[in-house]
Design a protein around this motif. Structure first.
Motif, PDB file in Angstrom:
ATOM      1  N   GLY A   1      -1.136  75.408  14.560  1.00 49.66           N
ATOM      2  CA  GLY A   1       0.012  74.956  15.329  1.00 49.66           C
ATOM      3  C   GLY A   1       0.621  73.671  14.800  1.00 49.66           C
ATOM      4  O   GLY A   1       1.650  73.232  15.317  1.00 49.66           O
ATOM      5  N   ARG A   2       0.008  73.071  13.780  1.00 49.44           N
ATOM      6  CA  ARG A   2       0.559  71.867  13.144  1.00 49.44           C
ATOM      7  C   ARG A   2       0.782  72.089  11.654  1.00 49.44           C
ATOM      8  O   ARG A   2       1.802  71.699  11.111  1.00 49.44           O
ATOM      9  CB  ARG A   2      -0.389  70.672  13.340  1.00 49.44           C
ATOM     10  N   ASP A   3      -0.201  72.701  11.004  1.00 48.33           N
ATOM     11  CA  ASP A   3      -0.121  72.995   9.575  1.00 48.33           C
ATOM     12  C   ASP A   3       0.426  74.414   9.414  1.00 48.33           C
ATOM     13  O   ASP A   3      -0.228  75.391   9.786  1.00 48.33           O
ATOM     14  CB  ASP A   3      -1.516  72.867   8.960  1.00 48.33           C
ATOM     15  N   ALA A   4       1.620  74.525   8.864  1.00 44.47           N
ATOM     16  CA  ALA A   4       2.278  75.833   8.776  1.00 44.47           C
ATOM     17  C   ALA A   4       1.471  76.821   7.943  1.00 44.47           C
ATOM     18  O   ALA A   4       1.311  77.987   8.320  1.00 44.47           O
ATOM     19  CB  ALA A   4       3.682  75.670   8.197  1.00 44.47           C
ATOM     20  N   ALA A   5       0.945  76.367   6.808  1.00 40.99           N
ATOM     21  CA  ALA A   5       0.213  77.274   5.924  1.00 40.99           C
ATOM     22  C   ALA A   5      -1.056  77.786   6.600  1.00 40.99           C
ATOM     23  O   ALA A   5      -1.378  78.979   6.524  1.00 40.99           O
ATOM     24  CB  ALA A   5      -0.123  76.568   4.612  1.00 40.99           C
ATOM     25  N   PHE A   6      -1.779  76.891   7.285  1.00 41.61           N
ATOM     26  CA  PHE A   6      -3.016  77.313   7.943  1.00 41.61           C
ATOM     27  C   PHE A   6      -2.710  78.243   9.113  1.00 41.61           C
ATOM     28  O   PHE A   6      -3.414  79.231   9.335  1.00 41.61           O
ATOM     29  CB  PHE A   6      -3.804  76.094   8.427  1.00 41.61           C
TER      30      PHE A   6
ATOM     31  N   HIS B   1      -3.062  84.119  11.271  1.00 42.91           N
ATOM     32  CA  HIS B   1      -2.498  85.383  11.749  1.00 42.91           C
ATOM     33  C   HIS B   1      -2.451  86.444  10.662  1.00 42.91           C
ATOM     34  O   HIS B   1      -2.592  87.638  10.953  1.00 42.91           O
ATOM     35  CB  HIS B   1      -1.116  85.128  12.348  1.00 42.91           C
ATOM     36  N   ALA B   2      -2.285  86.037   9.419  1.00 36.45           N
ATOM     37  CA  ALA B   2      -2.337  87.017   8.339  1.00 36.45           C
ATOM     38  C   ALA B   2      -3.736  87.613   8.229  1.00 36.45           C
ATOM     39  O   ALA B   2      -3.899  88.816   8.020  1.00 36.45           O
ATOM     40  CB  ALA B   2      -1.927  86.365   7.025  1.00 36.45           C
ATOM     41  N   SER B   3      -4.754  86.770   8.400  1.00 37.68           N
ATOM     42  CA  SER B   3      -6.130  87.263   8.304  1.00 37.68           C
ATOM     43  C   SER B   3      -6.460  88.206   9.452  1.00 37.68           C
ATOM     44  O   SER B   3      -7.240  89.142   9.295  1.00 37.68           O
ATOM     45  CB  SER B   3      -7.112  86.086   8.302  1.00 37.68           C
TER      46      SER B   3
ATOM     47  N   ASP C   1      -9.765  80.810   1.283  1.00 35.51           N
ATOM     48  CA  ASP C   1      -9.114  80.901   2.589  1.00 35.51           C
ATOM     49  C   ASP C   1     -10.124  81.250   3.678  1.00 35.51           C
ATOM     50  O   ASP C   1     -10.063  80.732   4.796  1.00 35.51           O
ATOM     51  CB  ASP C   1      -8.007  81.952   2.553  1.00 35.51           C
ATOM     52  N   LYS C   2     -11.045  82.142   3.343  1.00 38.44           N
ATOM     53  CA  LYS C   2     -12.066  82.505   4.319  1.00 38.44           C
ATOM     54  C   LYS C   2     -12.911  81.284   4.688  1.00 38.44           C
ATOM     55  O   LYS C   2     -13.264  81.079   5.853  1.00 38.44           O
ATOM     56  CB  LYS C   2     -12.953  83.617   3.773  1.00 38.44           C
ATOM     57  N   ALA C   3     -13.215  80.448   3.702  1.00 41.85           N
ATOM     58  CA  ALA C   3     -14.000  79.237   3.965  1.00 41.85           C
ATOM     59  C   ALA C   3     -13.258  78.304   4.919  1.00 41.85           C
ATOM     60  O   ALA C   3     -13.860  77.686   5.805  1.00 41.85           O
ATOM     61  CB  ALA C   3     -14.310  78.522   2.652  1.00 41.85           C
TER      62      ALA C   3
END
Length: 452
Positions: free
Chosen positions: A184-189, A194-196, A272-274
């Motif tokens: 909700g703050r970091d756009a990439a995260f 949601h992609a995951s 990304d999983k980490a």
């Protein structure tokens, strides 16, 4: 001091005015109709008061509690016998029906005529305060804000309603809130979370790509069928255990990719999983944990919200997480100082109106009819071009038709636009209000300007 209350099926409303002024050693007289006595309406409230060191006494009302004469007779007779033992008479006007307070006021007249102190107390729901009238029910009124430390905890509210909490988190403090969540703050995260969640398992992915089979060449189809036949025979020709069947799905996917190498690769990158595991959005075993983690994200954002808005925080007694009662679980609960519960049902996926109606019924029967249930769902129009956003959008729009407040969990910061578009769909859609604005709008009616 003596407090007088009329036992009803909604005894939570009687308790905040009592707790605001009562001290250990004071007593509460419960006037009970025959129905209230038989069904034990006052039992839960009496148990709560006993835990606070406040004793209770019962007196019967012979007749209807909406008959002022019956109510007056019950209280007047009791005061005539026992009233001399008390210094101050405090009458709570929240219990009973519309005409009940008239009977209470009439019974208090002889006490007032003797020059003894009488206070009439009425607890408002909005704003959260208690009205106090000295000596006469129609006299001048002053308002008092509730002292949060004296008010009901979640367990006490449920107990007063005749139920018990099975499990719940400890109260979450907001004076020392946790650091901001990257979600909700970091756009990439946020996009990664949601992609995951939309990554499909091997079985689902194999099924999803079957329509492309018709576009293959005749030779490719024949070769594919020759390789696929033994796998299908293994699945259908003998009773395999569940684990063996699932083990066959990767074989199917590998075979499809051999003939259609451009299909997307399942899973997500190890790095990304980490990140997802470190933030709790995936379990240590590499499985999505989005539902429970979203509830925690909502609770932590509320903690930061209250820390920055002390005026709104004054109406909050507690913030609790994952409260379980018989027949229901409440995700995030705001306990207001006047005993009202605000339940924030956190949903990252679909929910039906029928399910929500059932949850609201349990919520009110386990607390009070003034309890309110709201929905909180992620809504990030910044990602309208992402494949996973359509499901998010459709889910949110469906919730808006449920007849309950819906709060969008938005990206923190200013709203970039008034509307947004979804590629491939017609029309424009209204950008949701920021989460903090919606939460402030929900709590503002309860704020009281009076002093405790």
């Amino acid at each position: 001091n003596l407090f007088v209350a009329v036992a009803t099926g909604q005894n939570v409303a009687n308790l905040p005015p009592i707790l605001q002024f009562a001290e250990k050693g004071d007593q509460v007289l419960w006037l009970e109709s025959d129905l209230a006595s038989r069904q034990g309406w006052a039992n839960g409230a009496i148990a709560v008061l006993k835990g606070r060191g406040i004793e209770s006494i019962r007196a019967p009302i012979e007749g209807n509690i909406n008959d002022p004469r019956a109510v007056k007779r019950a209280l007047a007779q009791w005061l005539e016998r026992h009233g001399g033992n008390y210094r101050t008479l405090n009458i709570v006007l929240n219990g009973g029906q519309k005409l009940t307070p008239f009977g209470l006021a009439l019974a208090a007249r002889p006490w007032r005529e003797l020059g003894k102190p009488v206070r009439f107390l009425y607890g408002d729901d909005r704003p959260a305060r208690v009205q106090v009238r000295e000596q006469h029910v129609g006299g001048p009124m002053r308002t008092v804000a509730y002292d949060a430390e004296r008010m009901l905890r979640l367990e006490e509210i449920v107990r007063a309603a005749g139920r018990e909490i099975e499990s719940v988190s400890e109260p979450l403090p907001w004076r020392d809130p946790p650091p901001p969540d990257p979600y909700g703050r970091d756009a990439a995260f946020t996009a990664l979370v949601h992609a995951s969640a939309k990554r499909r398992g091997a079985e689902e992915e194999a099924r999803a790509h079957w329509p492309g089979f018709n576009a293959w060449s005749r030779e490719s189809k024949q070769a594919f069928n020759q390789r696929m036949t033994p796998i299908l025979e293994d699945l259908a020709g003998k009773p395999l255990p569940r684990e063996a069947k699932f083990a066959a799905y990767p074989r199917i996917v590998r075979l499809i990719r051999e003939f259609a190498p451009r299909l997307p690769s399942p899973g997500i990158a190890r790095a990304d999983k980490a990140k997802l595991i470190a933030q709790g959005w995936w379990t240590d075993r590499g499985r999505p944990n989005i539902g429970p983690r979203f509830e925690r994200a909502v609770a932590n954002r509320i903690r930061r919200f209250l820390a920055e808005r002390p005026a709104l925080a004054k109406v909050i007694r507690e913030l609790r997480l994952n409260a379980k009662v018989p027949g229901a679980e409440w995700d995030v609960v705001l306990v207001l100082v006047n005993g009202i519960l605000l339940h924030l049902e956190c949903k990252t996926w679909r929910v039906s109106k029928k399910d929500m109606d059932a949850r609201i019924h349990v919520m009110r029967s386990a607390s009070s009819r003034l309890a309110q249930t709201c929905l909180v769902a992620p809504m990030f129009p910044e990602f309208a071009d992402k494949p996973w956003f359509c499901d998010m959008h459709d889910n949110f729009q469906r919730m808006l038709g449920f007849g309950v407040p819906v709060l969008a969990y938005t990206m923190e910061g200013a709203r970039p636009a008034q509307t947004y578009r979804i590629p491939g769909r017609q029309g424009e859609f209204r950008w949701p209000d920021p989460f903090e604005e919606a939460l402030e709008r929900l709590l503002a009616p309860y704020v009281c300007d009076a002093k405790a």
